[in-house]
Structures are given as C-alpha cells and as structure tokens.
Design a protein around this motif. Structure first.
Motif, PDB file in Angstrom:
ATOM      1  N   MET A   1      76.890  69.809  30.435  1.00  0.00           N
ATOM      2  CA  MET A   1      76.909  70.874  29.016  1.00  0.00           C
ATOM      3  C   MET A   1      77.898  70.689  28.316  1.00  0.00           C
ATOM      4  SD  MET A   1      76.525  74.698  29.764  1.00  0.00           S
ATOM      5  CE  MET A   1      75.045  75.242  29.199  1.00  0.00           C
ATOM      6  N   LYS A   2      77.712  70.670  27.053  1.00  0.00           N
ATOM      7  CA  LYS A   2      78.672  70.428  26.058  1.00  0.00           C
ATOM      8  C   LYS A   2      79.410  71.775  25.798  1.00  0.00           C
ATOM      9  CE  LYS A   2      76.729  66.383  24.149  1.00  0.00           C
ATOM     10  NZ  LYS A   2      77.132  65.555  23.373  1.00  0.00           N
ATOM     11  N   ALA A   3      80.763  71.578  25.298  1.00  0.00           N
ATOM     12  CA  ALA A   3      81.505  72.688  25.026  1.00  0.00           C
ATOM     13  C   ALA A   3      80.871  73.582  23.884  1.00  0.00           C
ATOM     14  CB  ALA A   3      82.687  72.358  24.280  1.00  0.00           C
ATOM     15  N   LYS A   4      80.126  73.080  22.950  1.00  0.00           N
ATOM     16  CA  LYS A   4      79.370  73.702  21.785  1.00  0.00           C
ATOM     17  C   LYS A   4      78.494  74.743  22.513  1.00  0.00           C
ATOM     18  CE  LYS A   4      77.033  73.246  17.569  1.00  0.00           C
ATOM     19  NZ  LYS A   4      76.547  72.401  16.436  1.00  0.00           N
ATOM     20  N   GLU A   5      77.606  74.076  23.491  1.00  0.00           N
ATOM     21  CA  GLU A   5      76.568  74.871  24.207  1.00  0.00           C
ATOM     22  C   GLU A   5      77.242  76.047  24.840  1.00  0.00           C
ATOM     23  OE1 GLU A   5      74.537  71.939  26.335  1.00  0.00           O
ATOM     24  OE2 GLU A   5      73.618  71.138  24.770  1.00  0.00           O
ATOM     25  N   ILE A   6      78.391  75.826  25.735  1.00  0.00           N
ATOM     26  CA  ILE A   6      79.161  76.733  26.454  1.00  0.00           C
ATOM     27  C   ILE A   6      79.735  77.869  25.512  1.00  0.00           C
ATOM     28  CG2 ILE A   6      80.903  77.151  27.927  1.00  0.00           C
ATOM     29  CD1 ILE A   6      80.589  74.138  29.048  1.00  0.00           C
ATOM     30  N   ARG A   7      80.060  77.596  24.385  1.00  0.00           N
ATOM     31  CA  ARG A   7      80.604  78.681  23.514  1.00  0.00           C
ATOM     32  C   ARG A   7      79.504  79.529  22.853  1.00  0.00           C
ATOM     33  NH1 ARG A   7      84.262  74.447  21.995  1.00  0.00           N
ATOM     34  NH2 ARG A   7      86.410  74.814  22.626  1.00  0.00           N
ATOM     35  N   GLU A   8      78.223  79.416  23.088  1.00  0.00           N
ATOM     36  CA  GLU A   8      77.503  80.046  22.586  1.00  0.00           C
ATOM     37  C   GLU A   8      76.749  81.070  23.427  1.00  0.00           C
ATOM     38  OE1 GLU A   8      73.996  77.448  21.350  1.00  0.00           O
ATOM     39  OE2 GLU A   8      75.168  76.529  19.641  1.00  0.00           O
ATOM     40  N   LEU A   9      77.204  80.848  24.842  1.00  0.00           N
ATOM     41  CA  LEU A   9      76.908  81.751  25.661  1.00  0.00           C
ATOM     42  C   LEU A   9      77.943  83.182  25.634  1.00  0.00           C
ATOM     43  CD1 LEU A   9      76.550  79.351  28.809  1.00  0.00           C
ATOM     44  CD2 LEU A   9      74.594  80.270  27.379  1.00  0.00           C
ATOM     45  N   SER A  10      77.344  84.183  26.253  1.00  0.00           N
ATOM     46  CA  SER A  10      78.086  85.332  26.229  1.00  0.00           C
ATOM     47  C   SER A  10      78.975  85.269  27.557  1.00  0.00           C
ATOM     48  CB  SER A  10      77.298  86.642  26.422  1.00  0.00           C
ATOM     49  OG  SER A  10      76.338  86.803  27.619  1.00  0.00           O
ATOM     50  N   ALA A  11      80.143  86.272  27.715  1.00  0.00           N
ATOM     51  CA  ALA A  11      80.976  86.251  28.846  1.00  0.00           C
ATOM     52  C   ALA A  11      79.967  86.571  30.242  1.00  0.00           C
ATOM     53  CB  ALA A  11      81.840  87.106  28.759  1.00  0.00           C
ATOM     54  N   LYS A  12      78.951  87.504  30.183  1.00  0.00           N
ATOM     55  CA  LYS A  12      78.282  87.682  31.235  1.00  0.00           C
ATOM     56  C   LYS A  12      77.529  86.545  31.633  1.00  0.00           C
ATOM     57  CE  LYS A  12      74.641  90.625  33.073  1.00  0.00           C
ATOM     58  NZ  LYS A  12      73.663  91.663  32.645  1.00  0.00           N
ATOM     59  N   ASP A  13      76.715  85.909  30.754  1.00  0.00           N
ATOM     60  CA  ASP A  13      76.050  84.614  31.009  1.00  0.00           C
ATOM     61  C   ASP A  13      76.879  83.500  31.764  1.00  0.00           C
ATOM     62  OD1 ASP A  13      73.930  85.773  30.070  1.00  0.00           O
ATOM     63  OD2 ASP A  13      74.067  85.155  28.257  1.00  0.00           O
ATOM     64  N   LEU A  14      78.205  83.434  31.091  1.00  0.00           N
ATOM     65  CA  LEU A  14      79.093  82.355  31.719  1.00  0.00           C
ATOM     66  C   LEU A  14      79.424  82.532  32.917  1.00  0.00           C
ATOM     67  CD1 LEU A  14      81.610  81.553  28.767  1.00  0.00           C
ATOM     68  CD2 LEU A  14      80.403  80.023  29.991  1.00  0.00           C
ATOM     69  N   ARG A  15      79.693  83.846  33.202  1.00  0.00           N
ATOM     70  CA  ARG A  15      80.346  84.031  34.678  1.00  0.00           C
ATOM     71  C   ARG A  15      79.046  83.684  35.516  1.00  0.00           C
ATOM     72  NH1 ARG A  15      82.123  88.745  32.154  1.00  0.00           N
ATOM     73  NH2 ARG A  15      84.480  88.774  31.882  1.00  0.00           N
ATOM     74  N   GLU A  16      77.725  84.041  35.369  1.00  0.00           N
ATOM     75  CA  GLU A  16      76.434  83.670  36.120  1.00  0.00           C
ATOM     76  C   GLU A  16      76.496  82.262  36.190  1.00  0.00           C
ATOM     77  OE1 GLU A  16      73.369  85.801  34.397  1.00  0.00           O
ATOM     78  OE2 GLU A  16      74.134  87.804  34.991  1.00  0.00           O
ATOM     79  N   ARG A  17      76.601  81.701  35.237  1.00  0.00           N
ATOM     80  CA  ARG A  17      76.489  79.955  35.179  1.00  0.00           C
ATOM     81  C   ARG A  17      77.336  79.661  36.065  1.00  0.00           C
ATOM     82  NH1 ARG A  17      73.521  76.783  31.474  1.00  0.00           N
ATOM     83  NH2 ARG A  17      73.616  74.696  32.423  1.00  0.00           N
ATOM     84  N   ILE A  18      78.723  79.806  35.882  1.00  0.00           N
ATOM     85  CA  ILE A  18      79.882  79.518  36.596  1.00  0.00           C
ATOM     86  C   ILE A  18      79.535  79.514  38.168  1.00  0.00           C
ATOM     87  CG2 ILE A  18      82.291  79.643  37.385  1.00  0.00           C
ATOM     88  CD1 ILE A  18      82.765  80.434  34.408  1.00  0.00           C
ATOM     89  N   LYS A  48      83.901  69.175  36.206  1.00  0.00           N
ATOM     90  CA  LYS A  48      84.539  69.131  34.730  1.00  0.00           C
ATOM     91  C   LYS A  48      83.477  70.138  33.897  1.00  0.00           C
ATOM     92  CE  LYS A  48      86.471  64.646  34.096  1.00  0.00           C
ATOM     93  NZ  LYS A  48      86.815  63.453  33.627  1.00  0.00           N
ATOM     94  N   ASP A  49      82.454  70.201  33.972  1.00  0.00           N
ATOM     95  CA  ASP A  49      81.346  71.311  33.580  1.00  0.00           C
ATOM     96  C   ASP A  49      81.921  72.774  33.938  1.00  0.00           C
ATOM     97  OD1 ASP A  49      80.016  69.679  31.995  1.00  0.00           O
ATOM     98  OD2 ASP A  49      78.050  69.758  33.484  1.00  0.00           O
ATOM     99  N   ILE A  50      82.354  72.885  35.265  1.00  0.00           N
ATOM    100  CA  ILE A  50      82.755  74.252  35.533  1.00  0.00           C
ATOM    101  C   ILE A  50      83.963  74.520  35.115  1.00  0.00           C
ATOM    102  CG2 ILE A  50      83.685  75.272  37.728  1.00  0.00           C
ATOM    103  CD1 ILE A  50      81.626  74.083  39.188  1.00  0.00           C
ATOM    104  N   VAL A  51      84.886  73.574  34.960  1.00  0.00           N
ATOM    105  CA  VAL A  51      86.217  73.819  34.103  1.00  0.00           C
ATOM    106  C   VAL A  51      86.158  74.313  32.659  1.00  0.00           C
ATOM    107  CG1 VAL A  51      88.631  72.809  33.626  1.00  0.00           C
ATOM    108  CG2 VAL A  51      87.463  72.431  35.940  1.00  0.00           C
ATOM    109  N   ARG A  52      85.096  73.568  32.184  1.00  0.00           N
ATOM    110  CA  ARG A  52      84.882  73.866  30.837  1.00  0.00           C
ATOM    111  C   ARG A  52      84.576  75.039  30.738  1.00  0.00           C
ATOM    112  NH1 ARG A  52      82.061  69.080  30.265  1.00  0.00           N
ATOM    113  NH2 ARG A  52      83.317  67.326  29.804  1.00  0.00           N
ATOM    114  N   MET A  53      83.485  75.563  31.456  1.00  0.00           N
ATOM    115  CA  MET A  53      83.176  77.096  31.205  1.00  0.00           C
ATOM    116  C   MET A  53      84.327  77.949  31.575  1.00  0.00           C
ATOM    117  SD  MET A  53      79.165  76.953  32.847  1.00  0.00           S
ATOM    118  CE  MET A  53      79.305  75.537  34.226  1.00  0.00           C
ATOM    119  N   LEU A  54      84.847  77.693  32.552  1.00  0.00           N
ATOM    120  CA  LEU A  54      86.204  78.863  32.855  1.00  0.00           C
ATOM    121  C   LEU A  54      87.251  78.630  31.673  1.00  0.00           C
ATOM    122  CD1 LEU A  54      86.821  77.713  36.430  1.00  0.00           C
ATOM    123  CD2 LEU A  54      86.155  80.015  35.621  1.00  0.00           C
ATOM    124  N   THR A  55      87.390  77.575  31.135  1.00  0.00           N
ATOM    125  CA  THR A  55      88.258  77.734  30.125  1.00  0.00           C
ATOM    126  C   THR A  55      87.763  78.280  28.830  1.00  0.00           C
ATOM    127  OG1 THR A  55      88.992  75.457  30.392  1.00  0.00           O
ATOM    128  CG2 THR A  55      89.363  76.182  28.232  1.00  0.00           C
TER     129      THR A  55
END
Length: 65
Positions: A1-18, A48-55
C-alpha cells in the motif's frame, strides 16, 4: 500500500486496517514457521506497510492535538 493511499484513510479506518494487517502478519509468520513460504519478502513488505500506516496515524493524531 502506498503512502498516498494511506493518507486518504480516516484515523478510524487506519486503526482497523493496522489491526487486520497485524493479524495477517502473525498468521503469515506462523505459516512460515510450519512450512516455508515461497515468497518470504511478503513478511518484510507487510511489516513496512504496518509501519507506514502507524506513521501516518501518528501524524494525523498530532495534527488533531
């Protein structure tokens, strides 16, 4: 997953995805311990994807505060 795609997600969605990615990584590691994976680089990519999402999540939370 690219950083640009990750930035488009909301915080709630990011937590679930992580959480789901962490579970998938644990399962992948367990399967690899039992019988080796054909493509072991998937473990590294997943970490690496998990770390990107956490960042990105941390950046979002800092903006909110």
């Amino acid at each position: 997953m690219k950083a640009k795609e990750i930035r488009e997600l909301s915080a709630k969605d990011l937590r679930e995805r992580i959480e789901s990615e962490r579970m998938a990584l644990d399962k992948m590691k367990m399967n690899h311990a039992i019988s080796p994976l054909e493509n072991t680089s998937l473990i590294k990519k997943s970490r690496k994807d998990i770390v990107r999402m956490l960042t990105v999540l941390s950046q979002l939370e800092n903006k909110e505060n």
